[in-house]
Design a protein around this motif. Structure first.
Motif, PDB file in Angstrom:
ATOM      1  N   ALA A 117       0.840  -1.206   0.000  1.00 66.56           N
ATOM      2  CA  ALA A 117       0.000   0.000   0.000  1.00 66.56           C
ATOM      3  C   ALA A 117       0.873   1.253   0.000  1.00 66.56           C
ATOM      4  CB  ALA A 117      -0.929  -0.012   1.211  1.00 66.56           C
ATOM      5  N   ALA A 118       1.877   1.281   0.859  1.00 63.39           N
ATOM      6  CA  ALA A 118       2.756   2.453   0.922  1.00 63.39           C
ATOM      7  C   ALA A 118       3.518   2.619  -0.398  1.00 63.39           C
ATOM      8  CB  ALA A 118       3.734   2.309   2.085  1.00 63.39           C
ATOM      9  N   ALA A 119       3.945   1.498  -0.982  1.00 64.36           N
ATOM     10  CA  ALA A 119       4.666   1.556  -2.257  1.00 64.36           C
ATOM     11  C   ALA A 119       3.760   2.117  -3.348  1.00 64.36           C
ATOM     12  CB  ALA A 119       5.146   0.153  -2.649  1.00 64.36           C
ATOM     13  N   HIS A 120       2.516   1.682  -3.358  1.00 62.30           N
ATOM     14  CA  HIS A 120       1.564   2.171  -4.367  1.00 62.30           C
ATOM     15  C   HIS A 120       1.373   3.683  -4.222  1.00 62.30           C
ATOM     16  CE1 HIS A 120      -1.774   2.103  -7.155  1.00 62.30           C
ATOM     17  NE2 HIS A 120      -2.473   2.812  -6.282  1.00 62.30           N
ATOM     18  N   ALA A 121       1.242   4.142  -2.964  1.00 61.91           N
ATOM     19  CA  ALA A 121       1.061   5.577  -2.728  1.00 61.91           C
ATOM     20  C   ALA A 121       2.287   6.361  -3.190  1.00 61.91           C
ATOM     21  CB  ALA A 121       0.800   5.827  -1.242  1.00 61.91           C
ATOM     22  N   GLU A 122       3.455   5.904  -2.812  1.00 59.69           N
ATOM     23  CA  GLU A 122       4.670   6.639  -3.194  1.00 59.69           C
ATOM     24  C   GLU A 122       4.865   6.618  -4.718  1.00 59.69           C
ATOM     25  OE1 GLU A 122       6.669   8.599  -1.654  1.00 59.69           O
ATOM     26  OE2 GLU A 122       5.928   8.336   0.386  1.00 59.69           O
ATOM     27  N   ALA A 123       4.586   5.454  -5.334  1.00 64.21           N
ATOM     28  CA  ALA A 123       4.768   5.349  -6.786  1.00 64.21           C
ATOM     29  C   ALA A 123       3.771   6.241  -7.525  1.00 64.21           C
ATOM     30  CB  ALA A 123       4.600   3.891  -7.231  1.00 64.21           C
ATOM     31  N   THR A 124       2.556   6.369  -6.974  1.00 66.56           N
ATOM     32  CA  THR A 124       1.488   7.073  -7.679  1.00 66.56           C
ATOM     33  C   THR A 124       1.500   8.575  -7.421  1.00 66.56           C
ATOM     34  OG1 THR A 124       0.168   5.106  -7.229  1.00 66.56           O
ATOM     35  CG2 THR A 124      -1.001   6.960  -8.147  1.00 66.56           C
ATOM     36  N   VAL A 125       1.562   8.952  -6.134  1.00 67.25           N
ATOM     37  CA  VAL A 125       1.449  10.382  -5.809  1.00 67.25           C
ATOM     38  C   VAL A 125       2.611  10.887  -4.950  1.00 67.25           C
ATOM     39  CG1 VAL A 125      -1.071  10.397  -5.977  1.00 67.25           C
ATOM     40  CG2 VAL A 125      -0.029   9.922  -3.785  1.00 67.25           C
ATOM     41  N   GLY A 126       3.620  10.045  -4.710  1.00 63.56           N
ATOM     42  CA  GLY A 126       4.725  10.455  -3.851  1.00 63.56           C
ATOM     43  C   GLY A 126       6.029  10.617  -4.606  1.00 63.56           C
ATOM     44  N   SER A 127       7.102  10.057  -4.036  1.00 64.79           N
ATOM     45  CA  SER A 127       8.438  10.258  -4.607  1.00 64.79           C
ATOM     46  C   SER A 127       8.716   9.437  -5.857  1.00 64.79           C
ATOM     47  CB  SER A 127       9.509   9.913  -3.557  1.00 64.79           C
ATOM     48  OG  SER A 127       9.541  10.904  -2.560  1.00 64.79           O
ATOM     49  N   GLY A 168       6.196   9.324 -11.078  1.00 62.24           N
ATOM     50  CA  GLY A 168       5.642   8.829 -12.338  1.00 62.24           C
ATOM     51  C   GLY A 168       6.583   7.918 -13.102  1.00 62.24           C
ATOM     52  N   LYS A 169       7.608   7.411 -12.420  1.00 63.02           N
ATOM     53  CA  LYS A 169       8.549   6.506 -13.087  1.00 63.02           C
ATOM     54  C   LYS A 169       7.881   5.152 -13.343  1.00 63.02           C
ATOM     55  CE  LYS A 169      12.308   9.107 -12.895  1.00 63.02           C
ATOM     56  NZ  LYS A 169      13.098   9.494 -14.066  1.00 63.02           N
ATOM     57  N   GLY A 170       8.405   4.422 -14.327  1.00 63.91           N
ATOM     58  CA  GLY A 170       7.800   3.152 -14.715  1.00 63.91           C
ATOM     59  C   GLY A 170       8.013   2.039 -13.710  1.00 63.91           C
ATOM     60  N   ARG A 171       9.219   1.957 -13.142  1.00 57.76           N
ATOM     61  CA  ARG A 171       9.538   0.871 -12.209  1.00 57.76           C
ATOM     62  C   ARG A 171      10.018   1.478 -10.902  1.00 57.76           C
ATOM     63  NH1 ARG A 171      10.144  -4.012 -14.856  1.00 57.76           N
ATOM     64  NH2 ARG A 171      11.491  -4.825 -13.225  1.00 57.76           N
ATOM     65  N   VAL A 172       9.174   1.428  -9.900  1.00 52.23           N
ATOM     66  CA  VAL A 172       9.499   2.045  -8.610  1.00 52.23           C
ATOM     67  C   VAL A 172       9.663   0.947  -7.561  1.00 52.23           C
ATOM     68  CG1 VAL A 172       8.741   3.626  -6.785  1.00 52.23           C
ATOM     69  CG2 VAL A 172       8.210   4.133  -9.183  1.00 52.23           C
ATOM     70  N   LEU A 173      10.835   0.914  -6.971  1.00 49.88           N
ATOM     71  CA  LEU A 173      11.094  -0.017  -5.875  1.00 49.88           C
ATOM     72  C   LEU A 173      10.996   0.759  -4.567  1.00 49.88           C
ATOM     73  CD1 LEU A 173      12.159  -2.842  -4.870  1.00 49.88           C
ATOM     74  CD2 LEU A 173      14.435  -1.815  -4.935  1.00 49.88           C
ATOM     75  N   LEU A 186      11.952  -4.535   8.128  1.00 53.38           N
ATOM     76  CA  LEU A 186      12.436  -4.080   6.820  1.00 53.38           C
ATOM     77  C   LEU A 186      11.604  -4.779   5.754  1.00 53.38           C
ATOM     78  CD1 LEU A 186      15.045  -2.581   5.485  1.00 53.38           C
ATOM     79  CD2 LEU A 186      15.722  -4.920   4.985  1.00 53.38           C
ATOM     80  N   GLY A 187      11.168  -4.040   4.744  1.00 53.54           N
ATOM     81  CA  GLY A 187      10.383  -4.667   3.690  1.00 53.54           C
ATOM     82  C   GLY A 187      10.603  -3.957   2.374  1.00 53.54           C
ATOM     83  N   ALA A 188      10.121  -4.553   1.309  1.00 49.44           N
ATOM     84  CA  ALA A 188      10.234  -3.916   0.002  1.00 49.44           C
ATOM     85  C   ALA A 188       9.046  -4.302  -0.850  1.00 49.44           C
ATOM     86  CB  ALA A 188      11.533  -4.336  -0.688  1.00 49.44           C
ATOM     87  N   ALA A 189       8.717  -3.429  -1.793  1.00 52.26           N
ATOM     88  CA  ALA A 189       7.649  -3.722  -2.749  1.00 52.26           C
ATOM     89  C   ALA A 189       8.027  -3.063  -4.065  1.00 52.26           C
ATOM     90  CB  ALA A 189       6.312  -3.181  -2.247  1.00 52.26           C
ATOM     91  N   LEU A 190       7.543  -3.644  -5.146  1.00 51.60           N
ATOM     92  CA  LEU A 190       7.879  -3.150  -6.476  1.00 51.60           C
ATOM     93  C   LEU A 190       6.589  -2.794  -7.216  1.00 51.60           C
ATOM     94  CD1 LEU A 190      10.158  -2.841  -8.668  1.00 51.60           C
ATOM     95  CD2 LEU A 190       9.634  -5.201  -9.322  1.00 51.60           C
ATOM     96  N   VAL A 191       6.575  -1.605  -7.805  1.00 50.84           N
ATOM     97  CA  VAL A 191       5.422  -1.180  -8.600  1.00 50.84           C
ATOM     98  C   VAL A 191       5.907  -0.941 -10.026  1.00 50.84           C
ATOM     99  CG1 VAL A 191       3.610   0.565  -8.857  1.00 50.84           C
ATOM    100  CG2 VAL A 191       4.354  -0.118  -6.568  1.00 50.84           C
ATOM    101  N   ALA A 198      18.541  -3.740  -6.962  1.00 47.95           N
ATOM    102  CA  ALA A 198      18.585  -3.090  -8.280  1.00 47.95           C
ATOM    103  C   ALA A 198      18.985  -4.091  -9.354  1.00 47.95           C
ATOM    104  CB  ALA A 198      19.545  -1.908  -8.245  1.00 47.95           C
ATOM    105  N   ALA A 199      19.909  -4.994  -9.007  1.00 51.10           N
ATOM    106  CA  ALA A 199      20.312  -6.012  -9.980  1.00 51.10           C
ATOM    107  C   ALA A 199      19.142  -6.938 -10.295  1.00 51.10           C
ATOM    108  CB  ALA A 199      21.502  -6.805  -9.432  1.00 51.10           C
ATOM    109  N   LEU A 200      18.312  -7.222  -9.293  1.00 51.69           N
ATOM    110  CA  LEU A 200      17.170  -8.121  -9.494  1.00 51.69           C
ATOM    111  C   LEU A 200      16.031  -7.455 -10.256  1.00 51.69           C
ATOM    112  CD1 LEU A 200      16.633  -9.883  -6.041  1.00 51.69           C
ATOM    113  CD2 LEU A 200      16.943 -11.032  -8.229  1.00 51.69           C
ATOM    114  N   PHE A 201      15.730  -6.208  -9.895  1.00 49.30           N
ATOM    115  CA  PHE A 201      14.470  -5.609 -10.346  1.00 49.30           C
ATOM    116  C   PHE A 201      14.621  -4.449 -11.327  1.00 49.30           C
ATOM    117  CE2 PHE A 201      13.300  -7.103  -5.924  1.00 49.30           C
ATOM    118  CZ  PHE A 201      12.636  -8.238  -6.367  1.00 49.30           C
TER     119      PHE A 201
END
Ligand SMILES: [Zn+2]
Length: 330
Positions: free
Chosen positions: A136-146, A149-154, A162-167, A263-266
């Motif tokens: 949810a936080a990743a979606h918010a940051e990717a959509t209206v945050g930092s 508007g980039k295509g691939r946001v980690l 500690l966690g990670a999500a990819l949009v 970054a190497a993975l995604f």
């Protein structure tokens, strides 16, 4: 439980600008169910219309938790306007259909509960969806945050854990259990304390708030009880300033190693660092960026940029609301 619904108050100075830039904001309510706090937001045409925050009820039954969440959501609902989409972000694993919580280690009473259905059954005016809080936080940051508007946001969150999500192109990538994998347990080849998973050197033991505080204790900064205190030690004059500064710079180096692997993975275009620890980003991000730019092969990841999250502590709730609004429109 004390309930406070405050008028629109941005989660951070930046988020005001970000959210007000948006026109025709979808109407939705977002709830971020944390181990400590229950945070809610209401989004509408003018952006972030209201926020509320209250302590998560302590060890209790599922029905008491459902009642507490329902009460908070009800307080957020405008009296006269019909149906509202509701997104609930939870700190744990969901089943395949994202309807039932499989396991919440912080809130075990909710394990096995179809939380969205239960809340919607009590409040017939809402249609509820669930997602993982990091997504949810990743979606918010990717959509209206930092994410910018980039295509691939980690998105990497440094908080209690500690966690990670990819949009990618606006969609959350779900590799396993609706996450991109067990990023918390990536071994970074550093000495550290033993993780609850049994291994030593897991990313979470080094980069979560708890991990950073343990490292602080080991490096002789004995009294810090929060990462905010460590931030203040490094930014104010005092006898422990040099040590605290060094600790944050080392944190940046360790984060750089983690980002190198991710970054190497995604192949992200942008990496956004969120969670409570990101409040100290200015002290550790420069070293993380430096590590990344030294270590990445330009051909593989030519233009990855690393930014601190823009939406602050309500990012999970904002993301949950945005995801719910999208499902509701579909
Ligand atoms: Zn581990």
């Amino acid at each position: 439980m004390k309930l406070q619904v405050t008028p629109a108050r941005p989660a951070s100075a930046e988020s005001a600008g970000v959210l007000l830039q948006l026109k025709n904001f979808p109407r939705a309510i977002g709830c971020d169910l944390g181990g400590t706090n229950l945070k809610l937001v209401r989004l509408g045409p003018s952006g972030l219309e209201a926020t509320s925050e209250s302590p998560t009820p302590g060890p209790t039954t599922a029905s008491a938790m459902i009642r507490a969440i329902t009460g908070q959501v009800k307080a957020m609902l405008p009296k006269s306007q019909g149906h509202w989409p509701l997104g609930i972000a939870v700190p744990g694993f969901l089943d395949e259909s994202r309807e039932r919580i499989v396991r919440l280690s912080n809130l075990p009473a909710l394990s096995g509960v179809a939380l969205g259905h239960e809340v919607a059954r009590k409040l017939r005016r809402v249609g509820a969806i669930l997602d993982a809080d990091t997504n949810a936080a990743a979606h918010a940051e990717a959509t209206v945050g930092s994410g910018g508007g980039k295509g691939r946001v980690l998105y990497v969150t440094m908080g209690t854990g500690l966690g990670a999500a990819l949009v990618v192109a606006g969609e959350i990538v779900r590799v396993s259990r609706h996450t991109v994998g067990q990023v918390a347990h990536l071994p970074l080849g550093e000495r550290g304390h033993r993780c609850y998973c049994g291994a030593v050197g897991c990313a979470e033991t080094l980069l979560s708030a708890r991990g950073i505080l343990l490292r602080a204790r080991r490096s002789g900064i004995a009294k810090a009880s929060s990462t905010l205190e460590l931030f203040e030690l490094a930014t104010r004059r005092g006898p422990r300033r040099a040590r605290a500064t060094r600790l944050w710079r080392e944190t940046g180096g360790v984060l750089g190693k983690l980002l190198q692997i991710l970054a190497a993975l995604f192949s992200p275009d942008r990496i956004v660092i969120g969670g409570g620890v990101a409040g100290a980003a200015e002290l550790f991000l420069p070293d993380a960026r430096a590590w990344l730019s030294r270590s990445l092969t330009p051909a593989l990841s030519p233009e990855v940029s690393v930014e601190a999250a823009a939406l602050g502590r309500f990012s999970g709730a904002i993301g949950a609301a945005l995801l719910a609004a999208r499902v509701d429109r579909a």
